[in-house]
Enzyme design. Structure first.
Site, PDB file in Angstrom:
ATOM      1  N   GLU A   1      35.777  61.344 -87.121  1.00 54.33           N
ATOM      2  CA  GLU A   1      34.931  61.350 -88.335  1.00 54.33           C
ATOM      3  C   GLU A   1      33.771  60.393 -88.124  1.00 54.33           C
ATOM      4  O   GLU A   1      33.929  59.343 -87.502  1.00 54.33           O
ATOM      5  CB  GLU A   1      35.703  60.902 -89.592  1.00 54.33           C
ATOM      6  CG  GLU A   1      36.657  61.926 -90.129  1.00 54.33           C
ATOM      7  CD  GLU A   1      37.372  61.486 -91.413  1.00 54.33           C
ATOM      8  OE1 GLU A   1      36.769  60.757 -92.228  1.00 54.33           O
ATOM      9  OE2 GLU A   1      38.546  61.874 -91.567  1.00 54.33           O
TER      10      GLU A   1
ATOM     11  N   GLU B   1      43.967  57.879 -90.626  1.00 54.18           N
ATOM     12  CA  GLU B   1      43.654  56.590 -91.261  1.00 54.18           C
ATOM     13  C   GLU B   1      44.853  55.906 -91.895  1.00 54.18           C
ATOM     14  O   GLU B   1      44.818  55.518 -93.072  1.00 54.18           O
ATOM     15  CB  GLU B   1      42.522  56.754 -92.277  1.00 54.18           C
ATOM     16  CG  GLU B   1      41.218  57.157 -91.610  1.00 54.18           C
ATOM     17  CD  GLU B   1      39.985  56.952 -92.484  1.00 54.18           C
ATOM     18  OE1 GLU B   1      40.124  56.563 -93.662  1.00 54.18           O
ATOM     19  OE2 GLU B   1      38.873  57.169 -91.974  1.00 54.18           O
TER      20      GLU B   1
HETATM   21  C1  BGP Z   1      37.727  58.938 -94.541  1.00 58.59           C
HETATM   22  C2  BGP Z   1      38.745  60.010 -94.824  1.00 58.59           C
HETATM   23  C3  BGP Z   1      38.181  61.315 -95.245  1.00 58.59           C
HETATM   24  C4  BGP Z   1      36.882  61.252 -96.014  1.00 58.59           C
HETATM   25  C5  BGP Z   1      35.926  60.193 -95.505  1.00 58.59           C
HETATM   26  C6  BGP Z   1      34.734  59.919 -96.392  1.00 58.59           C
HETATM   27  O1  BGP Z   1      38.269  57.742 -94.914  1.00 58.59           O
HETATM   28  O2  BGP Z   1      39.560  60.229 -93.706  1.00 58.59           O
HETATM   29  O3  BGP Z   1      39.207  62.011 -95.908  1.00 58.59           O
HETATM   30  O4  BGP Z   1      37.045  61.313 -97.366  1.00 58.59           O
HETATM   31  O5  BGP Z   1      36.572  58.977 -95.260  1.00 58.59           O
HETATM   32  O6  BGP Z   1      35.108  59.082 -97.453  1.00 58.59           O
HETATM   33  P1  BGP Z   1      34.712  59.368 -98.951  1.00 58.59           P
HETATM   34  O7  BGP Z   1      35.160  60.735 -99.229  1.00 58.59           O
HETATM   35  O8  BGP Z   1      35.416  58.347 -99.765  1.00 58.59           O
HETATM   36  O9  BGP Z   1      33.235  59.212 -99.012  1.00 58.59           O
END
Ligand code: BGP
Length: 470
Positions: free
Chosen positions: A370, A166
């Protein structure tokens, strides 16, 4: 297009699940590990934990991988903490750190789980940050030194490397993620210079991977989502094009074609954020060729035209907030979408739309690295009844089938997250895993692992190669 017959998942589809080092490992200062920017944060959103112990995966590694194997995973996506391998970012190599990831990779392979390695997931070594972080070109060399260690050590065992997780979110929301120092007046100028350095670092790392380990594949891993115009007004459509250029295509056009996206470039000119490009940069960017595209998908975005004057001084607080980027786009709500308990919009059809857009544009195989639902899970009688998560996954997997039938080449799905971990900025109570980790924000309890209902469901899904999702 409504298909009368949906294609199934390919036979060798990579059913996976994801984590990242700083969110799951803990052991933040053990075995020679240096501090990353995530370890030195001094303030966290109220009521949320830091990342020091996280899910203590570092000390539960064998047990965790055995659970993932029991769930039937064909692949596991994790990240390598740069500060375990090179504690200060560009100096001595820490043998203990190198050993830990050999153990983790071997453990995966022992269970026939394909390791998918993210090289850098939000955790820049703090010693590099002190010297300017990504604003400094020296960080490009440091990243390459780190990359070389990874390819030489693990290249013979790891088929899939992801460069930077990201990057687009680090540039757009760095202060929320904890990867950018305080915002200041020059924010975009600084950010897009850092972005340029990261792009060059990524390109050179991809080339290096192909040289050192020709049997491995490598690709970028941004967060990609299609952008809808809030209405059929041409101005809103234009705003959607603007935002998609600076949110999505800026990153992928560079990774795949080795050139700056024209709309994004004209935006840099408009806001005085044109990056300085040194001799050889464009050549390096052009020469790098990813083998696939990995992307993270949570939801789509919706925007409308933004007619605020960026120089106006008399805006109300709400107007300021809604500003987005004056003259470029303004964020809008999408009334057609449901939301998670944490207010994130849920858009499975948008997933198919995004997959089609990415594939049409780049024609490279895609892996989803993801996708998932953060919720306030409750442990009851040794399990979590997370039907809402199963529902979410079913809908998104259905849309992958639609996309496969559309002709999109998707070769893997790696939902977030394999096991409960600490959310980027919303603590432990925002849970994503198939496996529950028994701890609260500030009470570490016994860190015991429990299989959620979604664990059993995903196991069946993998066994039946997605046959159970309709
Ligand atoms: C993405 C990241 C992850 C993870 C996920 C969920 O942006 O790559 O590291 O954290 O989002 O986001 P959050 O943890 O803010 O709910």
């Amino acid at each position: 297009m409504r298909h009368s017959n949906l294609k199934g998942f390919p036979k060798d589809f990579l059913w996976s699940a994801s984590t990242s080092a700083y969110q799951v490992e803990g052991a933040w200062n053990e075995a020679g590990k240096g501090r990353s920017v995530q370890d030195v944060k001094t303030s966290y959103p109220e009521g949320t934990s830091d990342f020091k112990v996280a899910s203590d995966h570092y000390h539960h590694m064998e047990e965790d991988i055995a659970l993932l194997a029991e769930m039937g995973l064909k692949a596991y996506r994790f990240s390598i903490a740069w500060t375990r391998i090179i504690p200060d970012g560009d100096g001595e190599i820490n043998k203990e750190g190198v050993k830990f990831y050999h153990k983790l990779i071997d453990e995966c392979l022992k269970h026939n789980i394909e390791p998918i390695v993210t090289m850098y997931h939000f955790d820049l070594p703090f010693e590099l940050e002190k010297k300017g972080g990504w604003s400094s070109r020296a960080t490009i060399d440091a990243f390459l030194k780190f990359s070389k260690v990874l390819f030489e050590e693990y290249g013979s065992k790891v088929k899939y490397f992801l460069t930077i997780n990201e990057q687009n979110m680090m540039i757009l929301h760095g202060s929320v993620i904890g990867t950018t120092a305080e915002e200041n007046d020059n924010r975009w100028k600084i950010a897009y210079q850092q972005n340029h350095h990261m792009l060059v670092a990524q390109a050179k790392a991809m080339e290096l991977c192909h040289t050192i380990c020709p049997n491995s594949k490598i690709g970028p891993a941004p967060n990609i989502s299609s952008v809808y115009p809030a209405s059929s007004k041409p101005e809103d459509y234009l705003a959607a094009q603007n935002f998609t250029a600076i949110r999505n295509w800026l990153y992928l056009d560079m990774a795949v074609f080795g050139r700056y996206n024209a709309t994004a470039w004209s935006y840099f000119e408009e806001i005085d954020a044109v990056p300085k490009i040194e001799e050889g940069d464009m050549e390096a960017l052009k020469n790098a060729k990813p083998d696939f595209i990995a992307f993270n998908y949570y939801s789509t975005a919706t925007v409308k035209a933004n007619n605020y004057d960026k120089n106006a001084k008399d805006l109300t607080g709400d107007q300021q907030l809604a500003l987005g980027e004056a003259g470029v786009f303004e964020g809008a709500k999408n009334p057609n979408l449901e939301k998670t308990q944490f207010g994130w919009e849920i858009d499975p059809i948008g997933f198919r739309i995004t997959l089609r857009e990415v594939y049409d544009r780049y024609q490279l195989p895609i892996i989803i690295t993801e996708n998932g639902l953060g919720a306030f899970d409750k442990l009851e009688d040794g399990t979590v009844h997370d039907a809402y998560r199963i529902e979410y996954y079913k809908k998104h997997l259905h849309e992958i089938k639609e996309a496969l039938t559309d002709g999109v080449k998707v070769f893997g799905y790696s939902p977030w997250s394999a096991i409960d971990l600490v959310s980027t900025h919303q603590g432990v109570t925002k849970r994503y895993g198939f496996i529950y980790v028994n701890r609260d924000e500030f009470d570490l309890k016994d860190l015991k692992r429990y299989k959620k209902d979604s664990f059993h469901w995903y196991k069946k899904t993998i066994e039946e190669n997605g046959g159970n999702i309709e």
